[in-house]
Design an enzyme around this catalytic site. Structure first.
Site, PDB file in Angstrom:
ATOM      1  N   GLU A 133      15.891 -79.168   2.118  1.00  0.00           N
ATOM      2  CA  GLU A 133      16.007 -78.809   3.522  1.00  0.00           C
ATOM      3  C   GLU A 133      16.186 -79.979   4.494  1.00  0.00           C
ATOM      4  OE1 GLU A 133      16.071 -75.654   4.838  1.00  0.00           O
ATOM      5  OE2 GLU A 133      16.265 -75.006   2.757  1.00  0.00           O
TER       6      GLU A 133
ATOM      7  N   SER B 258     -18.698 -29.077 -23.058  1.00  0.00           N
ATOM      8  CA  SER B 258     -19.996 -29.348 -23.686  1.00  0.00           C
ATOM      9  C   SER B 258     -20.654 -30.631 -23.199  1.00  0.00           C
ATOM     10  CB  SER B 258     -19.836 -29.410 -25.204  1.00  0.00           C
ATOM     11  OG  SER B 258     -19.448 -28.150 -25.705  1.00  0.00           O
TER      12      SER B 258
END
Length: 778
Positions: free
Chosen positions: A90, A464
């Site tokens: 950059e 159950s």
């Protein structure tokens, strides 16, 4: 003056005059504009939008929420190689210029003039900071002038390192990532401090065009940009020739699923988000708050793996359903065609179930491209599961052929094999019995496919697995583990069921006559449970189960309650079982331990009541002890015997559950230090399949989790509380224990014998003689 000299002098004077006028105008504009530039307070008092983050109790990130995914990094913590990559990409003269790089402007202008177009920019890092914080991206001379002026002002007020730190943390890098710290985590799944040269170059290439150079969306263009950054780093002597060569060869492993964190706990992360948002609704997603849950990372991962393995095992037992979809491959000319990635881009992974596009298939093999770049060949055992869908007679919409989308998964040896997305769902939750802290929670097979949390939201019949609560109620009515109950067929009238006459059956169709409560629970005998409920009355049981946190209105007072025909959630079930695990106290499950603000100050903290606090006692300690002893037999020689066999310990207790027509499968159980509950079923209730009981479908998930949770936990059994007395047989051996006040005698409370039951007198406990000798008696 000679004519030629006059001819040259006038244009030069004109140009000089124009330059002087331009300089004067610029000076006037600067003089007028500079004082009106915005304050730099937003930079000097930098407060970025930091998302809400959620962690396990031991500090591992499980989720983050906010528009901007950001991980603020101090400049001193940024690796030197990352700084160098950014400068190379950059602004390599960043530490030399004053905010505007005149040398760069001249170089860019020359390049653009020679190339005939605007192909090279000259914005400095400082100018990008000015643009990101204060300006728009519009391309006008006015905006460029303000950008230049702001850059000068920034440079005169902040140090170079301060400016670079702002840039590193603020710049947008795609995938909702703001700043290089977040990008490193999102793209590579690691902190910024751990990245390599190759990874740094890839990240540094993103600011120029985050969408175009995104390695997830466009890996080829990202690679080209990375190569450019590496070349610039070499030219600037940031890296050596050798480092450059190695970086070019380094394979980059990109995280393609953005929901992945160090721990698979999306359901808990969402629960924590809702809790935090309700408590702090104003700015919870931007101020950097941290939520610490009660999860334990290793146990959460164990629960996640166990649930997925359990569901996939069920899926394999019940057959392959065919290709997931078909796509048009007319324009695909080779295995390396870029169009293949396009065809797969909208099909997401489901954890380790990867989507793959079939390139070629016949009866003996499949050639497929796995999303992410790998081309594989499957044959033999790896395609056996899907063999019938490779046949010419397979339904066209389900047949595996060129263009079919299938799922593949790696087995324990790392080999690919054919699989499929399951239709069945599952849930698992484990808690700390002493205070209710959630140690692991998985609300479904895949959060990204189905965000419905089956732990907290799924109301299902417990079958159950509800029987221990009925047995516990019976103990309060004078029964004891050795009470003899008849296991024989029974006909129930419509008035007793609340709907129609009912002829229930034992799940295995077998009847064994008189047997003890202990044996009946271990063998899950339905007839015994129904007769017990008849004896104590459904109305009493309905009220009694509310002690464990169940809703009375979800359990109508009919005899069907004995077989778990009411409605529960896994959250309620694990809470209820924890009462037996902790000696009779009802703790409230909780998942958030504390919330911290952006300054790491605790702003909210859980304060759970602990087992031992008599204000939360739910049942008599003796009741918890006796029910526990019966449920331990379930895991040793009953319907869940494989729990003790596989975990190689005898201090486990629990109960399987299978509802009518095999619609829901459960196993809930515990060891004194942790209680857990597993459920398997379809969202739209339907039959799981013959023999898909709780012991087959759900128990393996529970075992898989407990294998990790109990790895370093020594065996331990609860101490017998006072107030229990032993019942003995004619030889003087203890056969059972009973509340002391219920000992046979003139003033003792005796249970009412249910219809068809033998008298509730002392009797052998129903276990095989050899087991009684090995284990003793309770």
């Amino acid at each position: 003056m000679p004519p030629l000299l006059r001819l040259l002098t006038y244009p030069l004077l004109a140009i000089t005059g124009l330059i002087a006028i331009a300089v004067a105008v610029a000076a006037i504009i600067i003089a007028l504009a500079y004082p009106n530039l915005p304050s730099l307070e937003v930079l000097t008092d930098y407060r970025p939008k930091v998302p809400l983050r959620v962690y396990t109790a031991d500090g591992h990130l499980i989720g983050e929420f906010g528009e901007e995914r950001r991980a603020v990094v101090a400049i001193g913590d940024v690796p030197e190689i990352m700084k160098q990559a950014i400068l190379a990409a950059e602004d390599d003269r960043f530490y030399q210029h004053i905010g505007i790089d005149y040398t760069g402007i001249i170089r860019a202008a020359s390049s653009n003039l020679l190339s005939g177009g605007k192909k090279q920019g000259a914005s400095t890092i400082t100018q990008q900071v000015a643009r990101n914080f204060f300006l728009t991206t519009e391309k006008t001379y006015t905006r460029k002038l303000y950008e230049a002026l702001l850059s000068l002002k920034i440079e005169s007020n902040l140090s170079k390192d301060q400016i670079l730190e702002l840039y590193i943390n603020q710049i947008f890098l795609g995938q909702r990532a703001y700043g290089f710290g977040a990008a490193a985590q999102i793209y590579f799944g690691k902190p910024l401090q751990s990245i390599s040269i190759a990874e740094a170059a890839m990240l540094a290439g993103l600011p120029k065009a985050p969408s175009a150079y995104n390695p997830i969306v466009n890996p080829r263009r990202a690679r080209i940009r990375q190569e450019y950054v590496l070349r610039r780093m070499l030219e600037l002597s940031y890296i050596t020739e050798a480092q450059h060569a190695l970086a070019l060869k380094e394979p980059l492993i990109i995280k393609r699923e953005l929901s992945e964190y160090a721990v698979n706990a999306e359901f808990v992360a969402e629960m924590a988000r809702q809790i935090a948002a309700e408590r702090f609704p104003e700015d919870v997603y931007t101020r950097g708050m941290k939520v610490y849950t009660t999860l334990i990372r290793d146990e959460q991962e164990a629960a996640y793996r166990a649930l997925r393995e359990g569901v996939l095992a069920y899926d394999r037992r019940n057959g392959y359903r065919g290709a997931e979809a078909h796509v048009d491959m007319t324009n695909i000319t080779s295995e390396h065609d870029e169009g293949i990635d396009v065809l797969l881009q909208d099909i997401s992974d489901a954890g380790d179930l990867r989507p793959a596009l079939v390139l070629k298939a016949d009866a003996g093999s499949i050639r497929a491209y796995v999303k992410g770049g790998e081309t594989i060949t499957l044959n033999g055992e790896s395609i056996k599961f899907a063999a019938r869908m490779l046949d010419d007679k397979a339904p066209p919409k389900k047949r595996i052929m060129r263009g079919a989308i299938v799922r593949v998964i790696k087995d324990a040896k790392g080999h690919w094999q054919i699989s499929q997305l399951p239709e069945v769902e599952s849930a698992f939750v484990a808690i700390e019995p002493d205070d209710g802290a959630i140690r692991a929670l998985v609300g479904g097979f895949d959060f990204n496919r189905n965000k419905f949390n089956h732990v907290t939201q799924a109301w299902r019949q417990p079958g159950s697995s509800f029987k221990p609560f009925i047995y516990s109620a019976a103990l309060e009515k004078g029964f004891h583990p050795g009470s003899m109950i008849e296991d024989e067929p029974i006909m129930i009238s419509a008035g007793e069921t609340g709907s129609q006459a009912w002829a229930p059956k034992n799940y295995d169709g077998k009847y064994e006559g008189p047997m003890t409560m202990r044996a009946a629970l271990a063998k899950s005998k339905n007839m015994v449970s129904i007769r017990l409920l008849q004896a104590i009355s459904p109305q009493y049981a309905q009220d009694y189960v509310t002690r464990f946190g169940f809703d009375a209105d979800k359990h109508p007072p009919y005899l069907t309650m004995a077989l778990g025909a009411g409605s529960v959630t896994p959250w309620q079930m694990v809470s209820g079982y924890a009462v037996f695990a902790n000696g009779g106290y009802r703790v409230t499950p909780y998942v958030v331990r504390e919330i911290r603000d952006e300054k790491d100050q605790v702003v909210a903290m859980a304060s759970p009541l602990q087992a031992g606090d008599e204000s939360i006692r739910a049942i008599d300690a003796r009741n918890a002890y006796l029910t526990d002893s019966m449920m331990r037999d379930v895991t040793i020689y009953g319907t869940a015997a494989r729990a003790s066999t596989q975990l190689k310990r005898r201090d486990l207790a629990g109960k399987t559950g299978t509802t009518n027509e095999y619609v829901d499968a459960w196993f809930c159980g515990y060891q004194m230090t942790v209680a857990g509950c597993a459920w398997v079923g379809f969202d739209q209730p339907k039959k799981l399949g013959n023999r898909e009981t709780g012991g087959v479908a759900a128990l393996p998930i529970w075992i898989g989790y407990m294998n990790t949770a109990l790895r370093k936990v020594p065996e331990q059994l609860p101490m017998m509380p006072g107030g229990l007395s032993a019942l003995t047989n004619e030889a003087g051996a203890a056969t059972s224990h009973v509340y002391t006040e219920n000992l046979p005698g003139e003033n003792a409370t005796q249970p009412q014998s249910p219809a068809g039951a033998a008298p509730a007198a002392p009797a052998p406990d129903g276990r095989p003689a050899e087991l009684r000798q090995l284990m003793g008696n309770n």
